[in-house]
Design an enzyme around this catalytic site. Structure first.
Site: not given
Ligand code: F6R
Length: 610
Positions: A2, A27, A74, A100-101, A483, A487, A490, A506, A605
């Site tokens: 948010c 956000r 969000w 937000n929260g 990772e 990616k 996501e 396994h 984000k």
């Molecule tokens: C993946 C991604 C999320 C963040 C996670 C932690 O692309 O963006 O998995 O890595 O939400 O976020 P931060 O690093 O901001 O604590």
């Protein structure tokens, strides 16, 4: 999660708020809304969908005042529809609020208000807070007091901006657990969830602390606790430029950020790496150097991509600094009973510095007497402030929801810490110089990988119709496999799993057939032969092999369907290079599938709710 923005000043309010919302849209993008003044009354317009949907509705609106608030959502409580969109109003229509929260006790507050005759239009917790402020205002006729008394009753987290039609030149913002910063311009003020919505108007900002609020009037502002004690705050200067918030000619922020890594990795070690001494200078950690050297154990906590970089850090710290390391999902850490020793040190890694789970883990550790350090990107963020020391990664604003440049910068900083601690212990100057020299070469090596972008795109195109992917790696490349898979899922919504390559036999090997692309991170290191055997196992089952390999390795061409070469570096630094082709594969597959790369569905984000 948010985005909130509030403005008081002489500019056209709706323009400032809309520009702010666009900057904060990463956000959350389930709905957007705005409240502004029209002929002395508050008018609210809100709409499900992106900010551009709201923008269309605002054309021709006659916004006459100098005050307004806006929100991009969000969703947590209630479907992301028009009704549940923010801002919310109280029953009288005098109070308008963006939040937000999560208000954890909203059900009991709502029950009490309902008993008193108040009604609700939405399913949100945020409306309950708005109605509560309105109810107190009705009784007290004092807007600021109403906000304070309402917030004192709230359990949970909030970043809010709130206005009242009886006070058309007063903006109140407050926070607990969710970020809130306000900018001080020339006779104008802008409050927001982060500084990216502010920088266009002023660089001077104040970050609110938990349980703090700011009351902004035409002639100035006052910060105070929710209990009404005045507070003093430092005015910070935003340390990045507006251009860094633009796409700069790239189609997406994610692509721009992937292509920034040659310089962001350099920025992470600039001024810190002492190549000639094979050592490191980390001003941010100098006060805790001795504590770190003596630490019996380091616990690294993080979420998502940052958790993957923590895994790389675990291997580095154990091998160079000879300190046992455990990596914990922040979301799990505080809900079990971790055994902590006073000589343990917690390192929290976070791009945003606002992740609620990571903040909660820090709180748990510090309450139990453990020193908490931060590896954070966003300057002045909650994690940066809630930890006793730390290192900024200096990657600049990361706007693409899928994290890319933060990952490589976090690993760079972890390498610096491991080298620094190693040199305090048994790591020789010769070994230190080898590592420092290898780090220095990384930016140029990253540029070499950029030259392969067409090749990588062609591979992405070929496999874009696959519905499942496996990513496999061993040692330092295992977190890279995780990772790479993250990616892809996501941003393209393709199912992908990352595994330690040897674990494949396994279980996951059952998935392999001639439709399954398997991405191996198979760079030259001491377990290279082992990973070749794993590749053979997949090949024998007709899986399609895409290998990330070390330049000059011709053997791998005999077993893989595709090879993407990366320059040779030390195994501990390989993740920084190996992840880049994987970021690009995910990006080009998502683009091919027509997905919204920068704003993937259901994600936000900065995850500021638990
Ligand atoms: C993946 C991604 C999320 C963040 C996670 C932690 O692309 O963006 O998995 O890595 O939400 O976020 P931060 O690093 O901001 O604590």
């Amino acid at each position: 999660m948010c985005g909130i923005v509030g403005y008081l000043g002489a500019r056209r309010v709706n323009d400032v708020l809309l520009t702010g919302l666009k900057r904060l849209e990463y956000r959350g993008y389930d709905s957007a809304g705005i409240s502004f003044f029209e002929n002395g009354n508050i008018k609210t317009i809100k709409k499900s969908g992106k900010v551009t949907e709201l923008e269309k509705l605002l054309i021709g609106e006659n916004c006459t005042g100098s005050l307004g608030i806006a929100h991009t959502r969000w969703a947590t409580h209630g479907e992301p529809n028009d009704t549940n969109a923010h801002p919310h109003s109280d029953q009288s229509g005098k109070i308008s609020l963006v939040h937000n929260g999560i208000i954890e006790n909203y059900i009991s507050l709502k029950k009490g208000l309902t008993k008193d005759g108040y009604t609700f239009r939405t399913e949100t917790d945020s409306e309950v807070l708005t109605v509560l402020i309105g109810a107190i205002y009705e009784a007290e006729n004092d807007f600021e007091k109403a906000v304070r008394l309402a917030l004192a009753q709230v359990e949970g987290t909030f970043g809010i901006a709130v206005i009242c039609s009886d006070n058309p030149v007063q903006l109140i913002a407050a926070r607990r657990g969710s970020p809130m910063v306000f900018g001080i311009g020339n006779n104008e003020y802008i409050a927001a969830s982060d500084a990216s919505a502010i920088i266009q108007y002023t660089r001077s900002v104040v970050y609110l602390s938990d349980n703090e609020m700011v009351v902004i009037n035409k002639d100035g502002f006052q910060t105070k606790t929710i209990e009404n004690d005045l507070t003093k705050n430092k005015i910070h200067q935003i340390d990045y430029d507006l251009e860094q918030l633009e796409k700069g000619g790239f189609n997406h922020f994610m692509l721009k950020e992937i292509f920034e890594q040659n310089s962001t990795v350099k920025d992470a070690f600039r001024g810190r790496l002492l190549v000639d001494e094979g050592n490191v200078r980390l001003g941010g950690l100098s006060d805790v150097a001795e504590k770190l050297r003596k630490a019996k154990r380091i616990i690294i906590t993080a979420c998502g991509t940052s958790w993957h970089s923590a895994l790389v850090g675990e291997y580095m710290l154990e091998s160079l600094a000879e300190i046992p390391v455990e990596v914990e999902y922040a979301s799990e850490f505080r809900y079990r009973n971790p055994i902590l020793d006073e000589d343990d040190i917690l390192i929290a890694i976070s791009q945003s510095g606002e992740t609620a789970d990571t903040l909660a883990a820090i709180k748990e550790a510090t309450q139990r007497g453990i020193t908490a350090l931060g590896i954070v990107n966003v300057v002045g963020s909650s994690i940066a402030r809630d930890t006793s020391a730390g290192v900024y990664i200096h990657a600049g604003p990361e706007i693409g929801v899928a994290s890319t440049k933060a990952f490589t910068s976090q690993i760079t900083v972890l390498a610096l810490i491991a080298l620094w601690l190693g040199r305090m212990k048994n790591l020789s100057a010769t070994q230190g110089k080898r590592i420092a020299n290898a780090m220095k070469q990384l930016p140029e090596q990253i540029e070499k990988i950029y030259e392969k972008v067409d090749e990588i795109k062609a591979i992405a195109d070929e496999y874009s119709s696959s519905r499942n992917f496996l990513y496999l790696g061993r040692g330092y490349n295992f977190p890279v496999a995780l990772e790479g898979a993250l990616k892809l899922k996501e941003i393209s919504y393709i199912h992908a799993e990352g595994y330690p390559a040897a674990e494949m036999k396994h279980g996951p090997i059952a998935l392999i057939d001639d439709n399954m692309p398997v991405v191996f991170i198979a760079t030259k290191d001491e377990i290279y032969d082992k990973i070749l055997s794993n590749i053979q196992e997949v090949r024998a089952r007709r899986g399609k092999i895409i290998a990330i390999a070390t330049e000059g390795d011709t053997l791998i061409q005999t077993v893989a369907n595709h090879v993407i070469y990366i320059p040779e570096t030390l195994p501990m630094l390989t993740p920084i290079l190996a992840v880049i082709p994987l970021q690009l594969i995910a990006y080009y597959i998502a683009v091919k599938l027509g997905c919204n790369v920068d704003q993937p569905r259901n994600l936000a984000k900065s995850v500021t709710v638990e």
